[in-house]
Design an enzyme around this catalytic site. Structure first.
Site, mmCIF file in Angstrom:
data_model
loop_
_atom_site.group_PDB
_atom_site.id
_atom_site.type_symbol
_atom_site.label_atom_id
_atom_site.label_comp_id
_atom_site.label_asym_id
_atom_site.label_seq_id
_atom_site.Cartn_x
_atom_site.Cartn_y
_atom_site.Cartn_z
ATOM 1 C CB THR A 188 -0.924 0.047 1.234
ATOM 2 O OG1 THR A 188 -0.116 0.036 2.424
ATOM 3 C CG2 THR A 188 -1.863 -1.155 1.254
ATOM 4 C CG LEU A 239 5.253 -7.667 7.816
ATOM 5 C CD1 LEU A 239 5.988 -6.346 7.686
ATOM 6 C CD2 LEU A 239 6.057 -8.785 7.169
ATOM 7 C CG LEU A 263 8.628 -3.345 -0.486
ATOM 8 C CD1 LEU A 263 8.017 -2.577 -1.665
ATOM 9 C CD2 LEU A 263 10.143 -3.250 -0.502
ATOM 10 C CB SER A 302 15.988 2.663 6.456
ATOM 11 O OG SER A 302 15.931 4.058 6.658
ATOM 12 C CD GLU A 311 16.063 8.305 9.483
ATOM 13 O OE1 GLU A 311 16.488 8.346 10.658
ATOM 14 O OE2 GLU A 311 15.826 9.326 8.813
ATOM 15 C CE1 TYR A 323 11.246 2.724 9.426
ATOM 16 C CE2 TYR A 323 13.184 4.131 9.212
ATOM 17 C CZ TYR A 323 12.247 3.278 8.650
ATOM 18 O OH TYR A 323 12.321 2.984 7.304
#
Length: 328
Positions: free
Chosen positions: A10, A57, A78, A127, A129, A151
């Protein structure tokens, strides 16, 4: 016909990746969490050819069912709670989905392909991050990871778990360490889309200004449509590996504001922008810039859409959307 299963379908990456795989003749399956997912209609309208499966998940049994139903050659993970600011407010849920969720999908792939570890090729969305308090500029695959948000910590767990499954079970499991990538499909909670929407609404007289956090933070921004091609290329390699995916060029939030406001004919954005400490991160990531030499040489991948073109694309899209919503 190759078959692919995508979690997080999505999101912007899921939609662009679906379009790419469908164009290459894949049969594509997408994992949707919950019967009343608010983005279900968006997926059906954008990529109607995708076959949707229900799963989560955090629920290994649902992932095993999805594997059996889709019988994929490739799995692209993803799915994540991907809004960094939200992760401080909901650190445990972020850990369960963005971190432990990777372990669940890896285990589902392993159990499904127990007779042949190369039966399914796996992609993990890592990522930039993860670099957080950067220890090297620019950042590459070998740079020490020092995450500065729940995160980022969860992404590091998923990244190393992917490497562990590759090394422990011989799985074809690759990670793409993607730097910031944006598009008109980006969620409005992310700063790039927040700005493109606000600028469009200011231009149309629908709002007076925009409240921001740190204007000096710098990021390496690319186009999501370019980055999903790198995901696919990773799974076409004979050997699984990890790759930094980036433009190698950094821009500040101030530069982003410059381009976005200029796109609607406003040269001085200062009267329209205020700062609020509420939008500051508890631990800021000041400078992210990636070295994607490995991806360029091994995968033959290069970004096509430059920063200015990307921001102009997003503003143009939001002008159309906001005008339509306002009935103008």
């Amino acid at each position: 016909m190759a078959r692919a299963l995508i979690t997080g379908i999505t999101g912007q990456d899921g939609l662009y990746l679906s379009e790419l795989l469908l164009s290459k003749g894949y049969e594509v399956f997408g994992l949707i969490r919950g019967q009343n997912n608010p983005k279900l209609d968006l997926v059906r309208a954008t990529v109607p050819e995708v076959k949707l499966l229900t799963g989560d998940l955090t629920d290994l049994s649902s992932l095993l069912r999805a594997m059996e139903s889709s019988q994929p050659d490739e799995v692209y993970n993803l799915g994540a709670i991907s809004f960094v600011a939200y992760s401080w407010e909901n650190a445990m849920l972020t850990t369960d989905v963005t971190g432990k969720g990777v372990l669940n999908i890896l285990e589902a792939v392993r159990l499904y392909s127990h007779d042949d570890p190369h039966k399914v090729r796996f992609y993990q969305a890592s990522s930039s991050e993860m670099f957080g308090k950067v220890q090297e500029v620019p950042q590459r695959e070998s740079t020490l990871l020092w995450p500065r948000s729940p995160y980022g910590v969860a992404k590091v767990f998923g990244h190393y778990m992917t490497i562990n499954y590759r090394e422990s079970y011989g799985m074809h499991a690759s990670s793409g360490i993607l730097f910031n990538h944006e598009s008109p499909r980006r969620g409005p909670e992310f700063v790039t889309r927040k700005i493109s929407q606000a600028v469009s609404r200011i231009k149309l007289g629908l709002q007076d200004g925009i409240t921001m956090g740190n204007l000096d933070a710098k990021r390496d921004w690319g186009f999501a449509g370019d980055y999903v091609e790198a995901m696919w290329l990773m799974l076409q390699q004979d050997t699984a590996d990890d790759y930094v995916i980036s433009t190698g060029v950094t821009h500040s939030i101030k530069e982003l504001l410059d381009v976005a406001f200029a796109a609607v004919g406003i040269d001085d954005w200062a009267p329209y922008v205020t700062q609020d400490p509420r939008f500051m991160r508890p631990a800021e990531v000041e400078l992210l810039i990636g070295d994607s030499t490995k991806a360029r040489t091994t995968l033959g991948w290069e970004p096509k859409v430059a920063f200015t073109e990307l921001v102009q694309m997003m503003v143009a899209n939001d002008l159309v959307e906001q005008r339509a919503q306002a009935g103008r």
